[in-house]
Write an enzyme that holds these catalytic residues in place. Structure first.
Site, PDB file in Angstrom:
ATOM      1  N   SER A   1      46.668  37.305  38.262  1.00 22.36           N
ATOM      2  CA  SER A   1      46.404  37.125  39.687  1.00 22.36           C
ATOM      3  C   SER A   1      45.417  38.185  40.204  1.00 22.36           C
ATOM      4  O   SER A   1      45.571  39.372  39.948  1.00 22.36           O
ATOM      5  CB  SER A   1      47.715  37.225  40.448  1.00 22.36           C
ATOM      6  OG  SER A   1      47.486  37.038  41.803  1.00 22.36           O
ATOM      7  N   GLY A   2      44.400  37.739  40.903  1.00 26.01           N
ATOM      8  CA  GLY A   2      43.419  38.660  41.488  1.00 26.01           C
ATOM      9  C   GLY A   2      42.247  38.951  40.560  1.00 26.01           C
ATOM     10  O   GLY A   2      41.334  39.684  40.924  1.00 26.01           O
TER      11      GLY A   2
ATOM     12  N   THR B   1      39.508  31.981  40.795  1.00 24.48           N
ATOM     13  CA  THR B   1      39.121  30.961  41.776  1.00 24.48           C
ATOM     14  C   THR B   1      37.683  31.172  42.243  1.00 24.48           C
ATOM     15  O   THR B   1      36.930  30.202  42.397  1.00 24.48           O
ATOM     16  CB  THR B   1      40.094  30.989  42.974  1.00 24.48           C
ATOM     17  OG1 THR B   1      41.409  30.871  42.427  1.00 24.48           O
ATOM     18  CG2 THR B   1      39.846  29.864  43.930  1.00 24.48           C
TER      19      THR B   1
ATOM     20  N   ASN C   1      46.721  39.891  45.755  1.00 26.22           N
ATOM     21  CA  ASN C   1      45.519  39.165  46.134  1.00 26.22           C
ATOM     22  C   ASN C   1      45.713  38.557  47.523  1.00 26.22           C
ATOM     23  O   ASN C   1      46.663  37.808  47.733  1.00 26.22           O
ATOM     24  CB  ASN C   1      45.281  38.060  45.084  1.00 26.22           C
ATOM     25  CG  ASN C   1      44.018  37.261  45.324  1.00 26.22           C
ATOM     26  OD1 ASN C   1      43.312  37.479  46.301  1.00 26.22           O
ATOM     27  ND2 ASN C   1      43.741  36.324  44.439  1.00 26.22           N
TER      28      ASN C   1
ATOM     29  N   SER D   1      45.488  34.457  47.244  1.00 21.36           N
ATOM     30  CA  SER D   1      45.970  34.033  45.935  1.00 21.36           C
ATOM     31  C   SER D   1      46.262  32.531  45.917  1.00 21.36           C
ATOM     32  O   SER D   1      46.947  32.017  46.802  1.00 21.36           O
ATOM     33  CB  SER D   1      47.249  34.820  45.607  1.00 21.36           C
ATOM     34  OG  SER D   1      47.742  34.444  44.370  1.00 21.36           O
ATOM     35  N   SER D   2      45.707  31.825  44.914  1.00 15.78           N
ATOM     36  CA  SER D   2      46.011  30.386  44.792  1.00 15.78           C
ATOM     37  C   SER D   2      47.426  30.267  44.274  1.00 15.78           C
ATOM     38  O   SER D   2      47.728  30.787  43.192  1.00 15.78           O
ATOM     39  CB  SER D   2      45.080  29.716  43.780  1.00 15.78           C
ATOM     40  OG  SER D   2      43.761  30.108  43.981  1.00 15.78           O
TER      41      SER D   2
ATOM     42  N   GLY E   1      47.732  32.916  35.890  1.00 12.24           N
ATOM     43  CA  GLY E   1      47.967  33.560  34.605  1.00 12.24           C
ATOM     44  C   GLY E   1      49.417  34.017  34.497  1.00 12.24           C
ATOM     45  O   GLY E   1      50.233  33.760  35.397  1.00 12.24           O
TER      46      GLY E   1
ATOM     47  N   GLU F   1      52.799  35.847  34.851  1.00 16.33           N
ATOM     48  CA  GLU F   1      53.339  36.591  36.005  1.00 16.33           C
ATOM     49  C   GLU F   1      54.641  37.254  35.606  1.00 16.33           C
ATOM     50  O   GLU F   1      55.470  36.654  34.923  1.00 16.33           O
ATOM     51  CB  GLU F   1      53.615  35.628  37.170  1.00 16.33           C
ATOM     52  CG  GLU F   1      52.352  35.178  37.859  1.00 16.33           C
ATOM     53  CD  GLU F   1      52.609  34.336  39.098  1.00 16.33           C
ATOM     54  OE1 GLU F   1      53.771  33.997  39.381  1.00 16.33           O
ATOM     55  OE2 GLU F   1      51.612  34.016  39.759  1.00 16.33           O
TER      56      GLU F   1
HETATM   57  N1  LIG Z   1      32.585  37.711  41.525  1.00 15.23           N
HETATM   58  C1  LIG Z   1      33.146  38.238  42.609  1.00 15.23           C
HETATM   59  N2  LIG Z   1      32.389  38.918  43.509  1.00 15.23           N
HETATM   60  C2  LIG Z   1      32.923  39.489  44.597  1.00 15.23           C
HETATM   61  N3  LIG Z   1      34.238  39.465  44.880  1.00 15.23           N
HETATM   62  C3  LIG Z   1      35.052  38.813  44.028  1.00 15.23           C
HETATM   63  C4  LIG Z   1      34.563  38.161  42.842  1.00 15.23           C
HETATM   64  N4  LIG Z   1      35.593  37.617  42.192  1.00 15.23           N
HETATM   65  C5  LIG Z   1      36.676  37.879  42.925  1.00 15.23           C
HETATM   66  N5  LIG Z   1      36.365  38.596  44.022  1.00 15.23           N
HETATM   67  C6  LIG Z   1      37.301  39.114  45.066  1.00 15.23           C
HETATM   68  O1  LIG Z   1      38.586  39.166  44.511  1.00 15.23           O
HETATM   69  C7  LIG Z   1      39.493  38.352  45.263  1.00 15.23           C
HETATM   70  C8  LIG Z   1      40.445  37.678  44.315  1.00 15.23           C
HETATM   71  O2  LIG Z   1      39.762  36.743  43.529  1.00 15.23           O
HETATM   72  P1  LIG Z   1      40.390  35.313  43.184  1.00 15.23           P
HETATM   73  O3  LIG Z   1      41.116  34.763  44.358  1.00 15.23           O
HETATM   74  O4  LIG Z   1      39.301  34.486  42.603  1.00 15.23           O
HETATM   75  O5  LIG Z   1      41.449  35.739  42.071  1.00 15.23           O
HETATM   76  P2  LIG Z   1      42.351  34.776  41.176  1.00 15.23           P
HETATM   77  O6  LIG Z   1      42.222  35.246  39.776  1.00 15.23           O
HETATM   78  O7  LIG Z   1      42.003  33.343  41.441  1.00 15.23           O
HETATM   79  O8  LIG Z   1      43.789  35.146  41.718  1.00 15.23           O
HETATM   80  P3  LIG Z   1      45.099  34.217  41.871  1.00 15.23           P
HETATM   81  O9  LIG Z   1      45.565  33.882  40.496  1.00 15.23           O
HETATM   82  O10 LIG Z   1      46.027  35.125  42.611  1.00 15.23           O
HETATM   83  O11 LIG Z   1      44.673  33.033  42.686  1.00 15.23           O
HETATM   84  C9  LIG Z   1      38.615  37.388  46.047  1.00 15.23           C
HETATM   85  O12 LIG Z   1      39.230  36.989  47.254  1.00 15.23           O
HETATM   86  C10 LIG Z   1      37.370  38.214  46.285  1.00 15.23           C
HETATM   87  O13 LIG Z   1      37.569  39.070  47.403  1.00 15.23           O
END
Ligand SMILES: Nc1ncnc2c1ncn2[C@@H]1O[C@H](COP(=O)(O)OP(=O)(O)OP(=O)(O)O)[C@@H](O)[C@H]1O
Length: 627
Positions: free
Chosen positions: A153-154, A158, A200, A203-204, A459, A461
């Site tokens: 997560s984070g 996404t 996050n 977070s999705s 991923g 948890e």
């Molecule tokens: N390439 C990037 N450039 C800038 N900021 C980013 C980038 N990737 C992620 N972030 C920042 O990190 C935060 C978390 O990313 P994201 O929501 O894609 O994580 P995730 O792996 O999908 O988490 P989860 O599993 O909790 O949904 C985003 O809201 C954004 O602020």
């Protein structure tokens, strides 16, 4: 390892540190850190790795490192990260480290243009390059392609998924509004399926597989989203620092006065389903001023808004409304969605009390009458039907003269609370199903030749309190890891053997035993659970005992002493919670997987599918290493 050359040795907090070997023991090496001359420490031989000649130099692809090991790989990604090169290849796998800020021009229109039609490796590593490779493979091989985005997560899954979608629709779109709709669908899905967690802010809380469909001329014709495992427990309860789904707060902060009145909305701390978590809105300094004081919780007024460069509840509400319009939702449909969201909030405020009669049942509290009225009105239900459904359960007689007669058995207060929460979860998850279905109707296609799919699921948890949802997510990740093992490690090695290449066998952790423990017929945890479910009086204790008996001494299973167990739960629905705190499954870690991958990728041939690997655990390790 060569004499007189620096090595990477383990460090208790930094991951690895550079040092020189000053003595060689039977199992351990004596290391003198380069930055602490005269101070030595012992390190197990298996954890000391040769370092590259120049540790400040970096390469685009880890496979180009002279020495490929965990330490050189981490160092390469660290050096790159410090220069804002967040992407690194391992052959055609892409590692992305979350920068947590916008790197200028990294994703702009010029970058999109530059990756079009370019082979992997001709330009710096990028998520666009992976998207383009998937497209070219689809075109040349005429086979649909998949991109797997994996990480904790984070980690940025996404965000990277969105970059892939944007790249494909921009570069290979038909130029019609279908391309825009595919991208516009995201804010809507995120409003209903994303939430602030401790890791996050956005977070999705659901997994998704997004397909971009192409016609026989390889132009985008439409899309399709499949969703998995929406986290339902969040609808009724969140931990202190977390929030419910964004839509609840966005509606409270952003609804017009008229809509607020129609939906009987209030500030978040007036709703049970919001008040036990964080009740603050996301807002900038300016947008915070625009939110009426009466709509803010006491916590928000006292501490101020939550801050995130990408989130703003009031502004996001307006943006979501625009997105809804763009993807074709009319005002009635929009209002219907909001009515259900508000209905769930009001449902959560219904309270019950004991009747005090000999039947032992409960009734709805008088103070809840108005709430019941609002809830029924918003959800389109009959008030009395709703009252009866929440305070009784239906039993069908199965024997005797009156076989098949319906009897309404009164519920106790706790049972009625559970019934209310179960209804709220079901209504919200059906609403989410509807949102996804509606989104899918917005980019329909008549025919499609092939598609590129992007899998973005949660991923591994592991929290202080883990529920059935974590169990399912981790089970899913084990299956995904097995797919990696099979697809990349096993099949590649079989190919090497078949072709007579003298490549040393690469050993990796096979997680089949873990998967069997969960899903094996009759003896797997899921089947034992089903079995328990069928008993007239299922219990935590009996279920736990059954798992223990059937899997005595299983390497993956840790059993806590029974005296320690929280066997206080009386109702079946909750037994999983206590079960999960009793048995903890030892999951194979993503890092194990990566080490397996990195071990072999120096020699690997290109697989058909493109894969992005984003690992947060890996990033955490890096972070320590960086500090
Ligand atoms: N390439 C990037 N450039 C800038 N900021 C980013 C980038 N990737 C992620 N972030 C920042 O990190 C935060 C978390 O990313 P994201 O929501 O894609 O994580 P995730 O792996 O999908 O988490 P989860 O599993 O909790 O949904 C985003 O809201 C954004 O602020």
């Amino acid at each position: 390892m060569e004499d007189e050359k620096p090595v990477w040795a383990p460090h208790p907090t930094d991951g690895f540190q550079l040092g020189m070997i000053v003595d060689i023991g039977a199992d351990a090496l004596t290391i003198e850190p380069l930055n602490q001359k005269g101070k030595t420490f012992l390190a197990p031989m298996s954890q000391v790795f040769p370092a590259e000649d120049d540790v400040n130099k970096h390469v685009d692809d880890n496979c180009s490192l002279m020495y490929l090991n965990e330490a050189t790989l981490l160092n390469n990604v660290r050096v790159r990260y410090n220069k804002d090169h967040i992407y690194t290849y391992v052959a055609n796998i892409l590692i992305a480290v979350n920068p947590y800020y916008d790197i200028p021009k990294l994703y702009g229109p010029d970058a999109i243009k530059s990756y079009q039609g370019k082979s992997l490796g001709t330009l710096p590593p990028h998520v666009y390059a992976i998207a383009d490779k998937a497209y070219r493979d689809m075109k040349v091989l005429k086979i649909s392609q998949s991109i797997i985005v994996s990480g904790e997560s984070g980690a940025g899954k996404t965000e990277n998924t969105k970059f892939v979608l944007r790249y494909l629709t921009t570069t290979y779109g038909s130029g019609q509004d279908i391309d825009e709709r595919i991208v516009e669908a995201n804010p809507l899905l995120e409003a209903f399926g994303n939430a602030k967690t401790v890791r996050n802010n956005n977070s999705s809380r659901f997994g998704k597989f997004v397909e971009i469909h192409f016609n026989d001329k390889n132009a985008v014709v439409g899309g399709f989203v499949s969703h998995y495992l929406l986290e339902k427990s969040r609808i009724c309860m969140q931990s202190n620092d977390e929030r419910n789904y964004h839509i609840f707060y966005r509606l409270c902060a952003g609804a017009s006065e008229e809509l607020k009145k129609t939906l009987h909305l209030n500030s978040p701390d007036n709703f049970r389903y919001l008040s036990r978590g964080c009740t603050r809105y996301f807002a900038s300094k300016d947008s915070d001023k625009q939110i009426l004081q009466s709509r803010k919780s006491a916590e928000h007024v006292k501490v101020g808004s939550l801050k995130d460069p990408l989130l703003d509840d009031q502004g996001d509400f307006n943006r979501m409304c625009v997105a809804m319009k763009k993807i074709g939702l009319n005002d009635t449909e929009k209002l219907d969605l909001f009515r259900v969201v508000a209905g769930v909030l009001h449902l959560g405020n219904i309270d019950f009390e004991e009747t005090g009669s000999s039947s032992g049942g409960c009734i709805m509290k008088n103070q809840s009458d108005q709430t019941l009225k609002c809830c029924a009105e918003l959800l389109g239900l009959d008030q009395d039907d709703l009252r009866v459904s929440l305070t009784t359960r239906v039993m069908l007689t199965t024997a005797g003269g009156a076989k098949g007669t319906v009897i309404k058995v009164p519920l106790k207060v706790e049972q009625a609370n559970n019934a209310r929460d179960a209804l709220a979860k079901t209504v919200y998850s059906r609403l989410f199903d509807h949102v996804v279905k509606r989104v899918n109707q917005c980019f329909p296609f008549q025919t499609s030749s092939n598609f590129i799919g992007v899998l973005d699921i949660a991923g591994f948890e592991y929290f202080e309190h883990n529920s059935f949802e974590q169990f399912c997510i981790n089970y899913c990740n084990e299956k995904l890891q097995q797919f990696f093992n099979e697809r990349i490690l096993k099949e590649e090695q079989e190919l090497y053997q078949k072709e007579g290449l003298g490549v040393n066998e690469v050993h990796y952790v096979d997680n089949q035993d873990c998967i069997d423990l969960v899903e094996a017929k009759l003896v797997g945890i899921l089947d034992i659970l089903d079995e328990e479910n069928r008993l007239p009086q299922p219990s935590d204790q009996h279920f736990t005992l059954a798992v223990q008996t059937k899997h005595k001494d299983h390497f993956r299973l840790t059993v806590r002493p029974l005296g320690y167990a929280p066997f206080l739960f009386g109702f079946f629905h909750s037994f999983l919670f206590s079960f999960l705190s009793l048995l903890s499954l030892r999951i194979s870690s993503t890092v194990d997987l990566l080490c397996g991958l990195f071990g072999v990728f120096g020699n690997i041939l290109l697989p058909v599918h493109s894969v992005i690997v984003i690992t947060h655990s890996f990033c955490c390790l890096l972070q320590q290493f960086f500090d």
